[in-house]
Design an enzyme around this catalytic site. Structure first.
Site, mmCIF file in Angstrom:
data_model
loop_
_atom_site.group_PDB
_atom_site.id
_atom_site.type_symbol
_atom_site.label_atom_id
_atom_site.label_comp_id
_atom_site.label_asym_id
_atom_site.label_seq_id
_atom_site.Cartn_x
_atom_site.Cartn_y
_atom_site.Cartn_z
ATOM 1 N N GLU A 1 -67.257 87.862 40.786
ATOM 2 C CA GLU A 1 -66.854 86.512 41.110
ATOM 3 C C GLU A 1 -68.108 85.728 41.419
ATOM 4 O O GLU A 1 -68.915 86.122 42.243
ATOM 5 C CB GLU A 1 -65.928 86.513 42.324
ATOM 6 C CG GLU A 1 -64.599 87.179 42.057
ATOM 7 C CD GLU A 1 -63.777 86.436 41.025
ATOM 8 O OE1 GLU A 1 -63.785 85.198 41.027
ATOM 9 O OE2 GLU A 1 -63.129 87.111 40.205
ATOM 10 N N CYS B 1 -82.331 91.858 41.043
ATOM 11 C CA CYS B 1 -81.529 91.915 39.829
ATOM 12 C C CYS B 1 -80.790 93.233 39.852
ATOM 13 O O CYS B 1 -81.389 94.272 40.079
ATOM 14 C CB CYS B 1 -82.415 91.831 38.602
ATOM 15 S SG CYS B 1 -81.495 92.100 37.090
ATOM 16 N N CYS C 1 -82.151 95.420 36.245
ATOM 17 C CA CYS C 1 -83.509 95.910 35.990
ATOM 18 C C CYS C 1 -84.273 95.981 37.298
ATOM 19 O O CYS C 1 -84.837 94.989 37.741
ATOM 20 C CB CYS C 1 -84.273 94.957 35.090
ATOM 21 S SG CYS C 1 -83.517 94.674 33.518
ATOM 22 N N HIS D 1 -88.779 93.428 38.848
ATOM 23 C CA HIS D 1 -89.194 92.691 40.036
ATOM 24 C C HIS D 1 -90.166 93.512 40.876
ATOM 25 O O HIS D 1 -90.986 92.953 41.596
ATOM 26 C CB HIS D 1 -87.981 92.276 40.868
ATOM 27 C CG HIS D 1 -87.245 91.114 40.295
ATOM 28 N ND1 HIS D 1 -87.713 89.827 40.401
ATOM 29 C CD2 HIS D 1 -86.090 91.037 39.597
ATOM 30 C CE1 HIS D 1 -86.872 89.005 39.797
ATOM 31 N NE2 HIS D 1 -85.881 89.715 39.296
ATOM 32 N N ARG E 1 -85.323 89.872 29.778
ATOM 33 C CA ARG E 1 -84.756 88.543 29.574
ATOM 34 C C ARG E 1 -85.794 87.440 29.516
ATOM 35 O O ARG E 1 -85.452 86.292 29.313
ATOM 36 C CB ARG E 1 -83.718 88.252 30.651
ATOM 37 C CG ARG E 1 -82.487 89.115 30.461
ATOM 38 C CD ARG E 1 -81.627 89.225 31.698
ATOM 39 N NE ARG E 1 -80.585 90.203 31.453
ATOM 40 C CZ ARG E 1 -80.770 91.526 31.560
ATOM 41 N NH1 ARG E 1 -81.957 92.019 31.910
ATOM 42 N NH2 ARG E 1 -79.776 92.351 31.313
ATOM 43 N N SER F 1 -83.722 84.046 33.991
ATOM 44 C CA SER F 1 -82.442 83.349 33.888
ATOM 45 C C SER F 1 -82.505 81.973 34.534
ATOM 46 O O SER F 1 -81.648 81.132 34.262
ATOM 47 C CB SER F 1 -81.311 84.188 34.490
ATOM 48 O OG SER F 1 -81.102 85.319 33.677
ATOM 49 N N CYS G 1 -78.212 87.651 32.916
ATOM 50 C CA CYS G 1 -78.140 88.791 33.821
ATOM 51 C C CYS G 1 -77.074 88.535 34.863
ATOM 52 O O CYS G 1 -76.955 89.221 35.854
ATOM 53 C CB CYS G 1 -79.475 89.095 34.458
ATOM 54 S SG CYS G 1 -80.073 87.790 35.501
ATOM 55 N N CYS H 1 -70.699 85.952 33.153
ATOM 56 C CA CYS H 1 -70.488 84.571 32.761
ATOM 57 C C CYS H 1 -69.012 84.300 32.576
ATOM 58 O O CYS H 1 -68.260 85.100 32.088
ATOM 59 C CB CYS H 1 -71.218 84.334 31.449
ATOM 60 S SG CYS H 1 -70.652 82.927 30.548
#
Lengths: 568, 185
Positions: free
Chosen positions: A13, A60, A63, A67, A480, A503, A547, A550
């Site tokens: 959500e 994230c 991945c 980071h 990405r 993103s 990521c 959607c």
């Protein structure tokens, strides 16, 4: 006019929400919003910068490595630590294997169902499927018996009544074009890719000591010892294991992923005409081939503007700014100007509607993402940007593979600026890196063989060796796209930390000048055959590999929601 | 029941940056800190990694998931689900996870690797806000959650040796120790 809103979906959500106005069978305007606040920057203040990677690796969900590495690079840049060659090679291996695994998972498990119709696969003729598969690749698993087995397995799964991963698609939608046999072949490879990726990612266990969250990162180098003769090290056995996994990966990408991609693409060539987006591309570059700040990168950095492949501009990171004009943040000096990330501010200021709501006020603030801009322009980041910059910069293997793919599909370079181009670029990049991995492994093995076992620069470990006040930036090409961390360290503690993630570049909202972000621009002009099933919008959004989960909403001319679409 | 060849996976799920969402990982960290694990019982911090976690299921006959589960009582309430009740619970819950646990379970089913016995131990969260610490209600429930998970491990027929005892009772031949790993040099 109909407004389609794609909102977060099934399992998650509140992540990515797309609102689109549909008129005459096509999207004429679109807005991209992240409905989830992420403020890692706030959490990091006051922490030891050497620990920052352990926090950022949780940003994230997918991945962790990206980071962690970017954070370490930012801190090393600030304090002046210089990782030795083995650390560079280990990092290249970790990053590129993450990329290869992530791209394959994206193609088969997150994106394929936008193009492949599972239900149709159930009616395929296994013998014809075997003929098709054998005509495009010499991959051994392509007999009639094999495809019959796959068909039975999927049928049994569907008969359980829970469609699971197949439950969110629009089976039977008129936009699906593949014949049943191509669908069955793709479904078989969906299953093989599941199996393959769970084997391949074990390379991270070898490299990181502990799967699934790698524990081997360290400011100044790496923490996993390298020693051919020791057990708890990256040793001879580890090299052999990695070599096997890398060769399997290369074979899978060469014989399954890329042939599938081209076979599927040949049925969807019209998608080379949709989804271009902003037409500007930004790449920080990745995979240092030597040590030091100015080392050459296997995939070069650069900026391409207005789809002009004749010119690759040198990247100047000081030209990056982030706007919050349409984001739920406020800047101390007003929201009309962008700020460079090194002076970035994270002051949340939610002014959106209380959920659940039908639509966002897209004239005002409407997203939790900021709007990064380069020299004031929206930039697409990711595999397409990387392959375009590499292609235009003359990287031989990228040029060969791009030209090969264009030739197979019978289209020109202009086709690259599209939804289909994005999908193809990801596949090409996967092969380029799968081929490259073994070279880095050989270099590592050679260093071990010659007795160079260094993995860490200890000279800057003690905070007493740092300047009292220092800043640094770390850059990385994540699956990405371009990822940057900026850190400001005062008295050994983090005073400010800013992340500009791929993103955000791609999914961010409009800026102070009203320029749309890459998702927004790419969706405009997409066909939508049925506003109740906006599969076409998802194709373009998913081509960026968001990521975030959607979701899409369709609204009528009065702004009332017609359809809220749930997507994975 | 967990015979000599069986293997159990205890997998903590959630995001440590999102307050109570990370409770499953906190539980697993506590077990990792206090108990000796090995090939027979693997205790893993799965974070929010989605499909990447498939490899951690390799060879696991039985699986205990530990996670935040929304909506079945006040914050801090413990929840136990088993077998076919697990998938629907993780399919619909609110969380800042990415690709969900449901996808993982579906994928295991598709690969014919679905665990023989699947149990979920969960806690009802109070907060998913950005915070590295648990809410008071969930922090209070954490020790009980850990106890329940350990009890579940025993009920499934597996044993875990506490680190304190493992060190004191270390066998003279380390290779003979149950669930032992090679000594790090």
């Amino acid at each position: 006019m109909t407004r389609v809103v794609v909102d977060p979906v099934t399992r998650i959500e509140g992540h990515l929400r797309i609102e689109a106005e549909v008129d005459g069978g096509a999207v004429n305007n679109a807005w991209s919003s992240s409905t989830m606040f992420r403020g890692i920057e706030i959490i990091l203040k006051g922490h030891d910068p050497r620990d920052a990677w352990a926090f950022t690796q949780r940003i994230c969900g997918v991945c962790t490595t990206v980071h962690a590495i970017t954070s370490i690079r930012a801190v090393e840049n600030a304090i002046g630590a210089e990782p030795p060659p083995n650390a560079r090679l280990l990092r290249n291996l970790i990053m590129a294997s993450q990329m290869v695994q992530d791209h394959v998972v994206h193609f088969y498990h997150l994106h394929a169902l936008d193009w492949v119709d599972i239900v149709s696969a159930l009616s395929a003729d296994p013998e014809a499927t075997a003929n098709l598969a054998q005509s495009i690749s010499d991959w051994p698993l392509s007999s009639k018996t094999y495809f019959t087995g796959v068909q039975q397995r999927v049928a049994a799964f569907v008969e359980r009544g829970q469609l699971g991963p197949f439950g969110n698609a629009y089976w039977g939608h008129s936009a699906y074009r593949l014949p049943p046999e191509a669908n069955l072949m793709a479904v078989a490879h969906y299953l093989e890719a599941l199996d393959w990726q769970r084997e391949f990612i074990k390379i991270h266990a070898v490299l990181g000591g502990k799967n699934p969250h790698l524990q081997s990162f360290l400011v100044g180098g790496m923490a996993t010892p390298v020693d051919p003769d020791k057990q708890a090290s990256i040793n001879m056995t580890s090299i052999a294991t990695m070599r096997k996994l890398i060769r399997q990966a290369k074979a899978f990408v060469e014989k399954v992923y890329l042939p599938d991609l081209l076979a599927v693409a040949s049925f969807y060539k019209e998608w080379a005409g949709y989804g271009a987006g902003v037409g500007n591309y930004l790449v920080y570059g990745e995979y240092p081939e030597a040590n030091g700040a100015d080392a050459p990168l296997y995939l070069p950095s650069g900026v391409i503007r207005n789809q002009d492949l004749s010119t690759v501009e040198a990247l100047d990171e000081t030209k990056i700014t982030e706007y919050v004009t349409h984001s739920w943040f406020e800047y101390g000096d007003g929201d009309g100007e962008g700020l460079h990330p090194s002076r970035g501010e994270t002051n949340p200021n939610y002014t959106g509607p209380d959920p659940p709501y039908e639509r966002l006020n897209t004239d005002g603030k409407y997203s939790w993402l900021k709007s990064p801009r380069y020299d004031g322009k929206s930039m697409e980041v990711g595999p397409l940007a990387r392959m375009l910059v590499a292609y235009a910069s003359g990287v031989p293997r990228v040029q060969e593979l791009v030209n090969f793919a264009l030739g197979q599909l019978g289209v020109g370079p202009a086709a690259l600026f599209s939804t289909l181009g994005r999908v193809a670029a990801r596949g090409i990049e996967t092969l380029v890196l799968a081929e490259k991995l073994e070279g880095w492994l050989d270099e590592l093995a050679d260093n071990m063989g010659s007795g160079d076992l260094r993995i860490h620069d200890n000279s800057k470990w003690d905070p007493a060796s740092w300047p009292r006040d220092c800043t640094g930036a770390g850059f990385h090409e994540a699956p990405r796209g371009a990822l940057g961390h900026w850190v400001h360290i005062v008295d050994g503690e983090i005073a400010n930390y800013q992340c500009v993630v791929p993103s955000t570049w791609n999914a961010g909202p409009r800026d102070a000048m009203g320029q749309p972000g890459p998702y927004e621009a790419a969706i405009i002009g997409n066909p939508v055959a049925d506003p109740e099933q906006p599969l076409e919008i998802l194709r373009t959004v998913h081509s960026f590999d968001p990521c975030m989960a959607c979701g899409v909403h369709v609204l009528d001319p009065q702004g009332n929601e017609v359809v809220k679409v749930r997507v994975q | 029941m967990g015979d000599s060849k069986s293997s159990l996976l205890v997998l903590g799920l959630g995001n440590l940056l999102c307050a109570d969402d990370g409770v499953g990982v906190r539980a697993v960290e506590s077990i990792q800190r206090d108990y000796q694990t090995g090939e027979a019982v693997r205790v893993i911090d799965g974070g929010t990694l989605g499909l990447t976690l498939l490899s951690t299921f390799d060879g696991a006959d039985d699986v205990v998931l530990v996670d935040a589960v929304a909506g079945v009582g006040p914050p801090g309430t413990l929840v136990r689900l088993a077998g076919d009740d697990v998938a629907p619970a993780v399919r619909n819950r609110l969380s800042c996870h990415q690709v969900g646990v449901a996808d993982l379970l579906d994928s295991l089913r598709l690969l014919d690797s679905y665990p023989e016995r699947l149990i979920l131990w969960g806690v009802v969260p109070a907060s998913f806000e950005l915070d590295t610490s648990l809410s008071p209600a969930v922090a209070d429930a954490l020790p009980t959650l850990v106890e329940r998970v350990l009890e579940e491990v025993r009920n499934l027929g597996y044993s875990l040796l506490s680190r304190r005892n493992a060190i004191r009772d270390a066998p003279i031949d380390p290779a003979a120790a149950p669930g032992s790993r090679p000594v790090r040099v």
